[in-house]
Structure formats: C-alpha cells, structure tokens
Write a protein that holds these residues in place. Structure first.
Motif, PDB file in Angstrom:
ATOM      1  N   VAL A  47      53.110 -35.447  24.514  1.00 11.79           N
ATOM      2  CA  VAL A  47      54.037 -34.579  25.235  1.00 11.79           C
ATOM      3  C   VAL A  47      53.327 -34.009  26.457  1.00 11.79           C
ATOM      4  O   VAL A  47      52.189 -33.533  26.365  1.00 11.79           O
ATOM      5  N   GLY A  48      53.956 -34.043  27.607  1.00 10.64           N
ATOM      6  CA  GLY A  48      53.342 -33.541  28.832  1.00 10.64           C
ATOM      7  C   GLY A  48      53.062 -32.050  28.759  1.00 10.64           C
ATOM      8  O   GLY A  48      53.752 -31.300  28.059  1.00 10.64           O
ATOM      9  N   ARG A  49      52.053 -31.625  29.496  1.00  9.39           N
ATOM     10  CA  ARG A  49      51.659 -30.210  29.486  1.00  9.39           C
ATOM     11  C   ARG A  49      52.797 -29.309  29.947  1.00  9.39           C
ATOM     12  O   ARG A  49      53.011 -28.230  29.416  1.00  9.39           O
ATOM     13  N   ARG A  65      58.345 -25.324  26.233  1.00  7.99           N
ATOM     14  CA  ARG A  65      58.907 -25.223  24.885  1.00  7.99           C
ATOM     15  C   ARG A  65      58.217 -24.160  24.032  1.00  7.99           C
ATOM     16  O   ARG A  65      58.831 -23.608  23.112  1.00  7.99           O
ATOM     17  N   ILE A  66      56.918 -23.927  24.297  1.00  8.65           N
ATOM     18  CA  ILE A  66      56.137 -23.021  23.456  1.00  8.65           C
ATOM     19  C   ILE A  66      55.560 -21.892  24.306  1.00  8.65           C
ATOM     20  O   ILE A  66      54.766 -22.126  25.212  1.00  8.65           O
ATOM     21  N   THR A 117      56.053 -20.958  35.954  1.00 11.69           N
ATOM     22  CA  THR A 117      55.182 -21.985  36.533  1.00 11.69           C
ATOM     23  C   THR A 117      55.500 -23.397  36.053  1.00 11.69           C
ATOM     24  O   THR A 117      55.500 -24.343  36.867  1.00 11.69           O
ATOM     25  N   PRO A 118      55.777 -23.631  34.753  1.00  9.69           N
ATOM     26  CA  PRO A 118      56.043 -25.010  34.314  1.00  9.69           C
ATOM     27  C   PRO A 118      57.248 -25.668  34.987  1.00  9.69           C
ATOM     28  O   PRO A 118      57.378 -26.893  34.959  1.00  9.69           O
ATOM     29  N   ALA A 159      60.086 -15.721  29.875  1.00 11.24           N
ATOM     30  CA  ALA A 159      60.470 -16.337  31.154  1.00 11.24           C
ATOM     31  C   ALA A 159      60.251 -17.845  31.131  1.00 11.24           C
ATOM     32  O   ALA A 159      60.828 -18.567  31.945  1.00 11.24           O
ATOM     33  N   GLN A 160      59.430 -18.328  30.205  1.00 11.19           N
ATOM     34  CA  GLN A 160      59.266 -19.771  30.040  1.00 11.19           C
ATOM     35  C   GLN A 160      60.496 -20.391  29.389  1.00 11.19           C
ATOM     36  O   GLN A 160      60.608 -21.615  29.335  1.00 11.19           O
ATOM     37  N   GLN A 161      61.386 -19.548  28.859  1.00 11.57           N
ATOM     38  CA  GLN A 161      62.566 -19.990  28.109  1.00 11.57           C
ATOM     39  C   GLN A 161      62.160 -20.944  26.977  1.00 11.57           C
ATOM     40  O   GLN A 161      62.685 -22.053  26.851  1.00 11.57           O
TER      41      GLN A 161
END
Length: 266
Positions: A69-71, A77-78, A102-103, A154-156
């Motif tokens: 799984v890509g970074r 997701r986490i 950022t992701p 905020a990363q949802q």
C-alpha cells in the motif's frame, strides 16, 4: 475496513521487541492496548500504523499487505497520534492541523477551499475552533493533545491510533480527551496506561507482556485479579457494575518479585 496483524514480529538487531502477535481490529470498535512499561506497546502501535514494517509476519489493511500500500494511502487511511509529538516551529493551531492534509496535496491537487473546510471541521470536532489562530507554544498539554487529534482527523482516516494519549494530562483533561475519542465515528486503537480508563472506554482490551499478546477480550474478561497480578505485579479487587463495566481498586503494596523477574523489552 479492517486492520489486522498475522503472526507479526519486530526486532532491533537480534533483540525481539514484538513477537508472534496476531489480532484483528473490528470496524467501529475502541480497542485498548495495555501492558507494563517496556512490553512492546509503542512498537506494536508503530507496526499497526504502517510506520515500521514487521520483521516477520504480515500487517494488513483491508486484507492487503501494508507493504504493497502506498505511503500516501496509508497516511490517508490511518491517523496516528504519537506520545511525544511536538514542534519548535512557530506555527498556529490551524497550521498544525493543516499538516493532516499533506497526503492529499500535490501539484495537480493544490490547497483548496475544501481543505480549509476539512481543517475547520476537525478543529470544531475537538472544540478548538476558537483557538485556530493561537500559537502552538501557548497551548496547554491538554489543548496540544486535542490539536494532535484534530490533525489526525484532518487526514479523514478510517482508523485513529493513539499511543498513550493521556500522558502528562491532569485527570479532567484525561477523561475529556477519552470521552472525545470515544464519541468519534472511527475505529480506534489506543495504548493506555490507566487500566480503569481502559475498563471505562474500551470495547475490547489487548494485553501485552514481554513483547507478546497474551490475552484479548472484553474489559471484564481481561482485567481480572489473576491477570493484574501476573502481568503488572499488583494486587487488586475488581468491582463489576450493572452496566457490564468493571472498576479496579488497587491494594497497598506491589509484588516486586513478580515485576522484577520479568524480562522487559523496549
């Protein structure tokens, strides 16, 4: 949405820090991770978060090995809140939470009004919206922890991982933070130091000792007199409430012989 470890081990050189751990985090649950200092909780949390690939075994996200799984996908997701996350940069609360986006940013997907809205919503969910323009260094310990959680939100993410989130907080802020986390519509894994907090807030508890997962189940199944004496070297009485929860009353005196004979890991 699943997070799973299968026969996972993690080592530093020849030293085994985590050994033979298999567990599956159920969607929507609050899973507590407990164990003595040095039992491998922090290392296991890092493996669950995808930050440390296991030396042996497999860590899976939705049935797919994390190493495939890509970074950016993992970061989306986490959400992981570490014990000592801090910064010396002069940034505002809003800027700190914005790091959670950022992701999702790239040359083709620059910052947008949608990102502003997500950051504002994350701040509101942790009751920090009115402090968005405050400087990070002016916050109390409890406020900083709320901002860390807002950054993760905020990363949802689908999963929120917290490594001893109540460290260095007074009891009011400890309870407030755990109530907040418990109310979020997310799957949560939290390494907890206070066993009564684990009993009060967790759906299930995973108990570690010597780098191994030795038991997993409901709070009443795991927090027993025998387990507390065997793993933590303490004597206690367990009170069971009508709500199915339990409360630990510690007896004066620690069985030092039990604690000292354990081969602790980092």
């Amino acid at each position: 949405m699943t997070l799973e470890l299968r026969d996972v081990g993690w080592s530093v050189g020849f030293k085994k820090i985590v050994q033979d751990v298999s567990l599956r985090v159920e969607p929507g649950e609050f899973l507590g991770l407990i164990g003595p200092n040095g039992s491998g909780k922090t290392s296991l949390m890092s493996v669950l978060a995808g930050l440390r690939p296991p030396t042996i075994g497999t860590a899976l996200l939705d049935g797919q090995p994390m190493k495939r799984v890509g970074r950016r996908t993992l970061a989306g997701r986490i959400g992981f809140v570490e014990q000592q996350a801090d910064t010396i940069d002069r940034i505002t609360v809003r800027e700190a939470v914005s790091l959670g986006r950022t992701p999702y940013l790239s040359l083709l997907s620059p910052w947008s009004a949608g990102d502003d809205a997500i950051v504002a919503d994350a701040l509101d969910r942790v009751a920090m919206g009115d402090m968005a323009d405050r400087m990070w260094q002016t916050l109390s310990g409890g406020e900083k922890q709320r901002v860390h959680i807002a950054r993760a939100l905020a990363q949802q993410p689908d999963f929120l991982l917290l490594d001893e989130p109540t460290n260095h907080l007074d009891i009011r802020h400890q309870l407030g933070l755990l109530e907040l986390v418990h109310s979020l519509p997310l799957t949560v894994v939290a390494a907890l130091h206070d066993l009564n907090h684990a009993a009060q807030f967790c759906d299930r508890i995973a108990m570690m000792d010597g780098g191994r997962l030795i038991a997993i189940g409901t709070p009443t199944e795991i927090l027993t007199v025998d387990n507390l004496h065997r793993v933590f070297g303490v004597n206690a009485d367990i009170e069971h409430g009508l709500d199915g929860r339990c409360h630990i009353r510690y007896r004066v005196g620690v069985d030092v012989s039990v604690a000292d004979k354990k081969d602790r890991v980092a």
